[in-house]
Design a protein around this motif. Structure first.
Motif: not given
Lengths: 396, 396
Positions: B315, B287, B318-319
């Motif tokens: 994030q 993360p 990845r999103e």
């Protein structure tokens, strides 16, 4: 060919030349040629509203430009640069309506992008495969840039003591760069030889008719950005003077089609004390300038001892009731610091020269407090690391 | 205060902070804070048509930005930079719809102008008199520039081996420049000391909430310039990663108000082989990133061993189904030459890195021929004379 171009006219002997074929100087008297448009047709073909909806580059004025086929336009986002209010600086001198046109925010960091974008686009439309020009620096970078984008070979010659950054950019754009042991006039001889031997197209300042048309957009933009009102004065740093000739023609064209009205702004030309042939000619009421020996100034764009279009610059200044004045390198350096420290503007020494001129003209009672004044910054200080260092050192 | 800002929210612990007072990091967990807007009210207050009629700077999106009082906006013409089709280069790799967003055409020659314009404007609105930041170079120049325009004192610390041009610009803008014998982390310590002693406002990357809002306009512009259609992928060179976080948030906001629809573009992050903490964390499905020791790359903007917003960048990638990859300095140099020679684009090494990434992603089957791809050039090569020389020498 452009839908609106009607002719190429020699401003000295009035001879007309065919705009459908490749032209350089007037075949009769070797003067620069100027592009004429059918302004009656242009007026009905485009409106201010249409233009305001277009992409913010100089090509939003394409009806005023000589390229007919839009697919031939070579554009990298040049033009429609910001018009910044700098009255926070000039208020101390009693001037409350002064703007700086920041042409440093162009591709290649200089207003030379306008001329190169137009000149290269037109060369592409003509199918020209190789162009050549001598340069003091920035024009070489700009033509190398647009030539690369167009797939046109660019041959550049510059003095070997030209700024390192201009040499680097020409090489990175893949231009054929020749360094000459001498002045820009020697670079010109080198290019002339190449033109004779290899048939390159001569793209030297004002030796082809289209660079000036690109510069013309400076005038169109100033008018649009001021809400189609003309300022009272425009102050321009003149080396070759192409920009001020372009602005003059642009404003006359706008007035002819009724988009602006009233008197043209006084066109004011600034040169450096160490190279001021236009100022001397203006003061002596001569129609042309004389070659200025031993030209010296750290504002390299002003180091032009005799401009091919000098008679047109002088005509523009006189017809509009303008003036011409020379400023010192020390004042340019001081104004570079002032613009950076007080307005966050990173001006070329040539651009800073115009602010020095405004200060002096106000003192001399030649610019008044309620007047609207536009000064032209022709490039970013990023193109002048040596001048930056000198400005800081206060060595001027 | 902005008409539409509702809160500052910590993306890690969700704690809300008052946007009406001066904030830095989350008071609970020391994460960067993000600005939230009342998108329902924003949707009814402004339309695409209204925006299209405004001046072409990033402030045309002012409802999406945190400055409430327009008189506090410090603008020098930043943003609304050109989106240039570079398919003439990528067609050889089977890609026919690739654009480069040329953020080199900003004041100070870099995309840092967006963050500085927004951050300084907000600081001005708060009545802040002095800001301080450590920098590798370009951010220092940009904040010095906008601070000068705003009348806000700017304290900058940079490694003494930072590019000469960045030192020159900070000094010419009148910033307080401290050169530090060490890395940007050492410069950070110097600044932290000054903040403690003198009460300067901490304007380091992501340590105040508004720089990212300025960067957000990159995403808004890409959407507008593509006719409010989203591309399939956006490729971004990540140092601190503020820009990609901003683009991600911008596109989500545009989708929330219904101005764009469909899937968000895959957000693709590019780093240098010699400093790729985000790539390593992405591949290891972590993360957050780990500090990258001995960071080395000639793309100085990518020399960030550990970014404060790393978890947000990961994030975003990845999103959106994006990816992260590292490219070599040699490939950056090759792409600098290719962009200049073939498209007339004078890209920073960081910008060139994104083109190297596109070439590789196509080879690896991660970008397809009918996809619309936007790459971000974060600055002008004019800010990187050393990199230019290296690119030319082919020494990479």
């Amino acid at each position: 060919m452009s839908a609106f171009v009607t002719a190429l006219i020699c401003p000295r002997c009035q001879l007309q030349h065919d705009p459908q074929t490749i032209q350089n100087l007037c075949v009769a008297c070797q003067s620069p040629l100027l592009v004429e448009y059918d302004l009656d047709r242009l007026r009905t073909a485009v409106s201010k509203e249409t233009i305001s909806e277009r992409t913010p580059t100089m090509w939003r004025y394409r009806e005023f430009l000589p390229v007919g086929d839009p697919t031939q336009i070579v554009s990298l986002g040049e033009g429609f640069t910001p018009l910044l209010n700098i009255s926070s600086i000039t208020r101390a001198w009693g001037l409350t309506q002064v703007w700086l046109k920041d042409d440093g925010l162009n591709p290649t960091g200089s207003f030379k992008a306008r001329g190169a974008s137009c000149g290269i686009s037109k060369a592409k439309e003509f199918g020209i495969r190789a162009v050549a020009l001598p340069t003091a620096g920035n024009a070489g970078g700009a033509w190398a840039c647009y030539g690369a984008a167009a797939g046109i070979r660019v041959h550049v010659a510059m003095p070997k003591d030209a700024p390192a950054i201009n040499q680097l950019e020409c090489r990175l754009y893949g231009a054929d760069l020749q360094l000459v042991d001498g002045l820009i006039s020697d670079a010109g001889k080198k290019i002339a030889q190449g033109i004779r031997e290899h048939g390159w197209f001569d793209a030297a300042t004002l030796k082809e008719p289209y660079r000036i048309e690109g510069k013309k957009t400076l005038g169109l933009e100033i008018a649009e950005q001021l809400g189609w009102q003309l300022p009272d004065a425009i102050v321009y740093p003149a080396g070759g003077g192409v920009g001020i000739i372009g602005i003059w023609r642009a404003l006359k064209q706008l007035r002819a089609i009724g988009w602006v009205s009233g008197k043209l702004p006084r066109l004011i030309v600034v040169q450096a004390e160490g190279c001021a042939p236009l100022v001397k000619a203006f003061e002596e009421q001569q129609p042309e300038s004389e070659f200025w020996p031993n030209a010296r100034t750290f504002a390299s764009g002003l180091r032009v001892p005799k401009a091919l279009g000098d008679f047109l610059v002088l005509q523009a200044v006189r017809e509009t009731g303008g003036t011409a004045l020379a400023v010192s390198d020390a004042d340019c350096a001081r104004m570079m610091r002032l613009l950076a420290e007080r307005a966050g503007i990173f001006a070329a020494p040539e651009g800073a020269a115009t602010l020095a001129a405004v200060e002096r003209l106000q003192e001399e009672g030649k610019i008044f407090s309620d007047e609207r004044v536009v000064i032209i910054n022709t490039g970013s200080a990023l193109k002048y690391p040596e001048a930056m260092a000198e400005a800081l050192a206060g060595q001027m």
